[in-house]
Design a protein around this motif. Structure first.
Motif, PDB file in Angstrom:
ATOM      1  N   HIS A  19      99.661  42.534  44.412  1.00  0.00           N
ATOM      2  CA  HIS A  19      98.689  43.009  43.434  1.00  0.00           C
ATOM      3  C   HIS A  19      97.372  42.276  43.587  1.00  0.00           C
ATOM      4  CE1 HIS A  19     101.624  45.526  41.517  1.00  0.00           C
ATOM      5  NE2 HIS A  19     102.472  44.515  41.506  1.00  0.00           N
ATOM      6  N   THR A  20      97.131  41.769  44.782  1.00  0.00           N
ATOM      7  CA  THR A  20      95.878  41.078  45.057  1.00  0.00           C
ATOM      8  C   THR A  20      95.160  41.756  46.213  1.00  0.00           C
ATOM      9  OG1 THR A  20      96.936  39.522  46.564  1.00  0.00           O
ATOM     10  CG2 THR A  20      96.760  38.842  44.263  1.00  0.00           C
ATOM     11  N   TYR A  40      93.393  46.138  51.651  1.00  0.00           N
ATOM     12  CA  TYR A  40      94.161  46.709  50.544  1.00  0.00           C
ATOM     13  C   TYR A  40      93.457  46.415  49.231  1.00  0.00           C
ATOM     14  CZ  TYR A  40      97.760  47.293  47.022  1.00  0.00           C
ATOM     15  OH  TYR A  40      98.447  47.670  45.899  1.00  0.00           O
ATOM     16  N   LEU A  41      93.262  47.459  48.446  1.00  0.00           N
ATOM     17  CA  LEU A  41      92.695  47.329  47.105  1.00  0.00           C
ATOM     18  C   LEU A  41      93.801  47.603  46.092  1.00  0.00           C
ATOM     19  CD1 LEU A  41      89.433  49.433  47.610  1.00  0.00           C
ATOM     20  CD2 LEU A  41      89.710  46.958  47.820  1.00  0.00           C
ATOM     21  N   PRO A  42      94.124  46.641  45.229  1.00  0.00           N
ATOM     22  CA  PRO A  42      95.191  46.856  44.254  1.00  0.00           C
ATOM     23  C   PRO A  42      94.792  47.829  43.144  1.00  0.00           C
ATOM     24  CG  PRO A  42      94.189  44.716  43.918  1.00  0.00           C
ATOM     25  CD  PRO A  42      93.585  45.291  45.163  1.00  0.00           C
ATOM     26  N   ASP A  68      88.855  54.000  45.830  1.00  0.00           N
ATOM     27  CA  ASP A  68      90.152  54.134  45.173  1.00  0.00           C
ATOM     28  C   ASP A  68      91.093  53.022  45.633  1.00  0.00           C
ATOM     29  OD1 ASP A  68      89.434  56.445  43.779  1.00  0.00           O
ATOM     30  OD2 ASP A  68      90.006  57.727  45.463  1.00  0.00           O
ATOM     31  N   ALA A  69      92.112  52.759  44.830  1.00  0.00           N
ATOM     32  CA  ALA A  69      93.152  51.788  45.193  1.00  0.00           C
ATOM     33  C   ALA A  69      93.877  52.284  46.440  1.00  0.00           C
ATOM     34  CB  ALA A  69      94.139  51.626  44.044  1.00  0.00           C
ATOM     35  N   GLY A  70      94.391  51.338  47.220  1.00  0.00           N
ATOM     36  CA  GLY A  70      95.165  51.690  48.406  1.00  0.00           C
ATOM     37  C   GLY A  70      94.665  50.961  49.637  1.00  0.00           C
ATOM     38  N   ILE A  71      95.129  51.423  50.791  1.00  0.00           N
ATOM     39  CA  ILE A  71      94.763  50.813  52.068  1.00  0.00           C
ATOM     40  C   ILE A  71      93.632  51.615  52.686  1.00  0.00           C
ATOM     41  CG2 ILE A  71      95.586  50.302  54.400  1.00  0.00           C
ATOM     42  CD1 ILE A  71      98.346  49.829  53.133  1.00  0.00           C
ATOM     43  N   GLN A  99      87.819  39.295  42.388  1.00  0.00           N
ATOM     44  CA  GLN A  99      88.591  38.853  43.552  1.00  0.00           C
ATOM     45  C   GLN A  99      87.731  38.867  44.816  1.00  0.00           C
ATOM     46  OE1 GLN A  99      92.739  40.253  43.937  1.00  0.00           O
ATOM     47  NE2 GLN A  99      92.216  41.656  42.271  1.00  0.00           N
ATOM     48  N   ASN A 100      87.919  37.857  45.654  1.00  0.00           N
ATOM     49  CA  ASN A 100      87.243  37.751  46.943  1.00  0.00           C
ATOM     50  C   ASN A 100      88.234  37.254  47.983  1.00  0.00           C
ATOM     51  OD1 ASN A 100      84.257  38.015  46.230  1.00  0.00           O
ATOM     52  ND2 ASN A 100      84.961  36.454  44.785  1.00  0.00           N
ATOM     53  N   VAL A 101      88.169  37.810  49.179  1.00  0.00           N
ATOM     54  CA  VAL A 101      88.951  37.303  50.303  1.00  0.00           C
ATOM     55  C   VAL A 101      88.052  37.297  51.540  1.00  0.00           C
ATOM     56  CG1 VAL A 101      91.257  37.918  49.493  1.00  0.00           C
ATOM     57  CG2 VAL A 101      89.942  39.586  50.748  1.00  0.00           C
ATOM     58  N   VAL A 102      88.366  36.375  52.449  1.00  0.00           N
ATOM     59  CA  VAL A 102      87.548  36.203  53.654  1.00  0.00           C
ATOM     60  C   VAL A 102      88.443  36.237  54.880  1.00  0.00           C
ATOM     61  CG1 VAL A 102      85.990  34.618  54.871  1.00  0.00           C
ATOM     62  CG2 VAL A 102      85.858  34.819  52.380  1.00  0.00           C
ATOM     63  N   ARG A 103      87.942  36.845  55.949  1.00  0.00           N
ATOM     64  CA  ARG A 103      88.665  36.910  57.223  1.00  0.00           C
ATOM     65  C   ARG A 103      87.708  36.477  58.330  1.00  0.00           C
ATOM     66  NH1 ARG A 103      93.622  37.164  59.195  1.00  0.00           N
ATOM     67  NH2 ARG A 103      94.214  38.411  57.395  1.00  0.00           N
ATOM     68  N   LYS A 104      88.206  35.614  59.209  1.00  0.00           N
ATOM     69  CA  LYS A 104      87.419  35.161  60.359  1.00  0.00           C
ATOM     70  C   LYS A 104      87.527  36.193  61.482  1.00  0.00           C
ATOM     71  CE  LYS A 104      89.022  31.852  63.025  1.00  0.00           C
ATOM     72  NZ  LYS A 104      89.407  30.543  63.551  1.00  0.00           N
TER      73      LYS A 104
END
Length: 109
Positions: A19-20, A40-42, A68-71, A99-104
């Motif tokens: 759920h994140t 992915y968006l919860p 929208d939510a989903g992949i 929410q924030n996420v980071v990818r190298k």
């Protein structure tokens, strides 16, 4: 078999996903011309994807829209980043709500 499962997975929300907010590993990485970023968006909401250099300077806002939510998938390239890139390490930041996420990611010229 993999093709059918892959398409079904991308078109439907994943009931086993957390759920994140998530960014899956981009491919290829390192990349020269383009790389595909899956995330992915919860829940539905305003999504922002930003591209940063190794010093933390924002180079570009690649996406800023309601989703929208989903992949989802996004193809990154120097063209949609709108910058001339040197070979090196960069970071993609995905934000939705609080929410924030980071990818190298690694770019090779």
């Amino acid at each position: 078999e993999n093709f059918i499962l892959k398409n079904a997975f991308e078109q439907m929300p994943n009931p086993f996903a957390s759920h994140t907010l998530e960014i899956y590993p981009n491919y290829p990485n390192p990349f020269k011309v383009k790389t595909t970023l899956k995330f992915y968006l919860p829940s539905s909401g305003r999504v922002k994807i930003e591209f940063y250099d190794a010093l933390g300077r924002r180079l570009s806002t690649v996406l800023n829209s309601f989703m929208d939510a989903g992949i989802h998938k996004l193809v990154l390239s120097p063209r949609n980043i709108k910058r001339k890139l040197a070979s090196g390490i960069y970071f993609v930041r995905l934000s939705e709500g609080i929410q924030n996420v980071v990818r190298k990611v690694i770019y090779l010229k």
